[in-house]
Structure formats: C-alpha cells, structure tokens
Design a protein around this motif. Sequence first.
Motif, mmCIF file in Angstrom:
data_model
loop_
_atom_site.group_PDB
_atom_site.id
_atom_site.type_symbol
_atom_site.label_atom_id
_atom_site.label_comp_id
_atom_site.label_asym_id
_atom_site.label_seq_id
_atom_site.Cartn_x
_atom_site.Cartn_y
_atom_site.Cartn_z
ATOM 1 N N LEU A 1 48.944 43.310 51.267
ATOM 2 C CA LEU A 1 50.003 43.756 50.364
ATOM 3 C C LEU A 1 49.616 44.979 49.550
ATOM 4 C CD1 LEU A 1 51.304 40.267 49.213
ATOM 5 C CD2 LEU A 1 52.103 41.710 51.097
ATOM 6 N N SER A 2 48.340 45.368 49.584
ATOM 7 C CA SER A 2 47.902 46.628 48.971
ATOM 8 C C SER A 2 46.625 47.073 49.666
ATOM 9 C CB SER A 2 47.658 46.463 47.466
ATOM 10 O OG SER A 2 46.427 45.822 47.218
ATOM 11 N N LYS A 3 46.258 48.318 49.469
ATOM 12 C CA LYS A 3 45.042 48.842 50.082
ATOM 13 C C LYS A 3 43.794 48.186 49.477
ATOM 14 C CE LYS A 3 42.523 53.120 50.899
ATOM 15 N NZ LYS A 3 42.458 54.553 50.666
ATOM 16 N N ALA A 4 43.831 47.873 48.207
ATOM 17 C CA ALA A 4 42.664 47.352 47.506
ATOM 18 C C ALA A 4 42.442 45.858 47.711
ATOM 19 C CB ALA A 4 42.778 47.642 46.020
ATOM 20 N N HIS A 5 43.516 45.107 47.918
ATOM 21 C CA HIS A 5 43.404 43.644 48.024
ATOM 22 C C HIS A 5 44.584 43.131 48.858
ATOM 23 C CE1 HIS A 5 43.230 39.410 46.791
ATOM 24 N NE2 HIS A 5 41.975 39.662 46.454
ATOM 25 N N PRO A 6 44.332 42.162 49.740
ATOM 26 C CA PRO A 6 45.416 41.687 50.601
ATOM 27 C C PRO A 6 46.508 40.923 49.846
ATOM 28 C CG PRO A 6 43.480 40.323 50.890
ATOM 29 C CD PRO A 6 43.074 41.486 50.027
ATOM 30 N N ASP A 7 46.164 40.393 48.692
ATOM 31 C CA ASP A 7 47.097 39.526 47.958
ATOM 32 C C ASP A 7 46.888 39.722 46.449
ATOM 33 O OD1 ASP A 7 48.957 37.480 47.452
ATOM 34 O OD2 ASP A 7 47.440 35.915 47.629
ATOM 35 N N PRO A 8 47.246 40.890 45.916
ATOM 36 C CA PRO A 8 46.902 41.223 44.530
ATOM 37 C C PRO A 8 47.551 40.336 43.466
ATOM 38 C CG PRO A 8 48.402 42.857 45.437
ATOM 39 C CD PRO A 8 47.996 41.956 46.569
ATOM 40 N N ASN A 9 48.588 39.618 43.804
ATOM 41 C CA ASN A 9 49.257 38.756 42.824
ATOM 42 C C ASN A 9 49.056 37.267 43.083
ATOM 43 O OD1 ASN A 9 50.416 40.975 41.418
ATOM 44 N ND2 ASN A 9 51.915 41.156 43.061
ATOM 45 N N GLY A 10 48.341 36.923 44.149
ATOM 46 C CA GLY A 10 48.080 35.528 44.465
ATOM 47 C C GLY A 10 49.218 34.804 45.166
ATOM 48 N N THR A 11 50.246 35.541 45.563
ATOM 49 C CA THR A 11 51.406 34.940 46.215
ATOM 50 C C THR A 11 51.032 34.297 47.547
ATOM 51 O OG1 THR A 11 52.818 36.600 45.172
ATOM 52 C CG2 THR A 11 53.753 35.387 47.034
ATOM 53 N N GLN A 12 50.301 35.041 48.377
ATOM 54 C CA GLN A 12 49.912 34.497 49.688
ATOM 55 C C GLN A 12 49.003 33.281 49.523
ATOM 56 O OE1 GLN A 12 48.163 37.539 52.132
ATOM 57 N NE2 GLN A 12 50.081 38.618 52.409
ATOM 58 N N LEU A 13 48.092 33.335 48.556
ATOM 59 C CA LEU A 13 47.194 32.201 48.329
ATOM 60 C C LEU A 13 47.990 30.958 47.977
ATOM 61 C CD1 LEU A 13 44.446 30.858 47.959
ATOM 62 C CD2 LEU A 13 44.404 31.811 45.629
ATOM 63 N N ASN A 14 48.930 31.079 47.061
ATOM 64 C CA ASN A 14 49.729 29.922 46.657
ATOM 65 C C ASN A 14 50.563 29.377 47.812
ATOM 66 O OD1 ASN A 14 48.707 30.059 44.040
ATOM 67 N ND2 ASN A 14 50.335 31.410 43.364
ATOM 68 N N GLU A 15 51.150 30.255 48.614
ATOM 69 C CA GLU A 15 51.931 29.821 49.769
ATOM 70 C C GLU A 15 51.033 29.169 50.822
ATOM 71 O OE1 GLU A 15 54.064 33.294 51.047
ATOM 72 O OE2 GLU A 15 55.460 33.198 49.358
ATOM 73 N N LEU A 16 49.844 29.735 51.012
ATOM 74 C CA LEU A 16 48.906 29.163 51.975
ATOM 75 C C LEU A 16 48.478 27.764 51.539
ATOM 76 C CD1 LEU A 16 47.049 29.244 54.433
ATOM 77 C CD2 LEU A 16 45.399 30.538 53.037
ATOM 78 N N VAL A 17 48.164 27.599 50.269
ATOM 79 C CA VAL A 17 47.748 26.283 49.775
ATOM 80 C C VAL A 17 48.874 25.263 49.946
ATOM 81 C CG1 VAL A 17 47.120 24.988 47.680
ATOM 82 C CG2 VAL A 17 45.919 27.107 48.259
ATOM 83 N N GLN A 18 50.116 25.661 49.720
ATOM 84 C CA GLN A 18 51.241 24.742 49.945
ATOM 85 C C GLN A 18 51.312 24.326 51.415
ATOM 86 O OE1 GLN A 18 54.762 26.703 48.486
ATOM 87 N NE2 GLN A 18 54.251 26.327 46.348
ATOM 88 N N ALA A 19 51.126 25.287 52.322
ATOM 89 C CA ALA A 19 51.157 24.978 53.754
ATOM 90 C C ALA A 19 49.979 24.073 54.134
ATOM 91 C CB ALA A 19 51.126 26.271 54.572
ATOM 92 N N LEU A 20 48.800 24.336 53.566
ATOM 93 C CA LEU A 20 47.634 23.503 53.844
ATOM 94 C C LEU A 20 47.827 22.092 53.299
ATOM 95 C CD1 LEU A 20 44.858 26.123 53.044
ATOM 96 C CD2 LEU A 20 45.505 25.295 55.321
ATOM 97 N N ASP A 21 48.424 21.974 52.114
ATOM 98 C CA ASP A 21 48.729 20.650 51.553
ATOM 99 C C ASP A 21 49.658 19.875 52.482
ATOM 100 O OD1 ASP A 21 47.168 21.169 49.317
ATOM 101 O OD2 ASP A 21 48.869 21.608 47.999
#
Length: 91
Positions: A43-63
């Motif tokens: 989602l940006s050049k510096a970090h794939p998920d600068p706002n933590g959106t993908q992490l939160n969605e991934l954790v929901q899917a993993l749950d």
Amino acid sequence: VKVSYLRTLSSEGRLFPRCQSVPDGQWKDIDDSDMVVVSHPWLSKAHPDPNGTQLNELVQALDNLESKGIITANSGVFYDFCSLPQQPRDS
C-alpha cells in the motif's frame, strides 16, 4: 511467522515488522506443512500496510480458519515483509 504473533501485533495496534525485527521464538519451522501463504499488494513504497488494515483483516481470516480447525495459533504465515529480509525503504 506464527499466527499467534500476528494476533498479538494486531491486538496491540502495531504494524507488520521487517523480517529482521521479528523476535526469536515467533518463527514457524519451514519444514512443517502447517503454513498459510499470503498474496497482497503493497500500500506504500515504505511499508506494505502502513495503517495496519491488512494485518487486521488477515488476523480475522486466520481466526476464521482456526475456528474451523484448519490452522492453530502455532501455524505459520508467509507474508513477504515479515518473512524475507527487507532493506530500509523511503516513503
């Protein structure tokens, strides 16, 4: 990295760390077949998920997968930024 580690990051409002910053003990042995591989856009050049959106969605899917008995908290997740060494990046 372990599912349980990603869950902790999400609950603490943290972001995915670079591979080099993942603490010892949070790695899943690559020889185990209990792995989830994630394909995602950066989602940006510096970090794939600068706002933590993908992490939160991934954790929901993993749950969801864990609730169905498909994975456990000790299952591994391959997410490139955490799983492969990264160079420092500019935004």
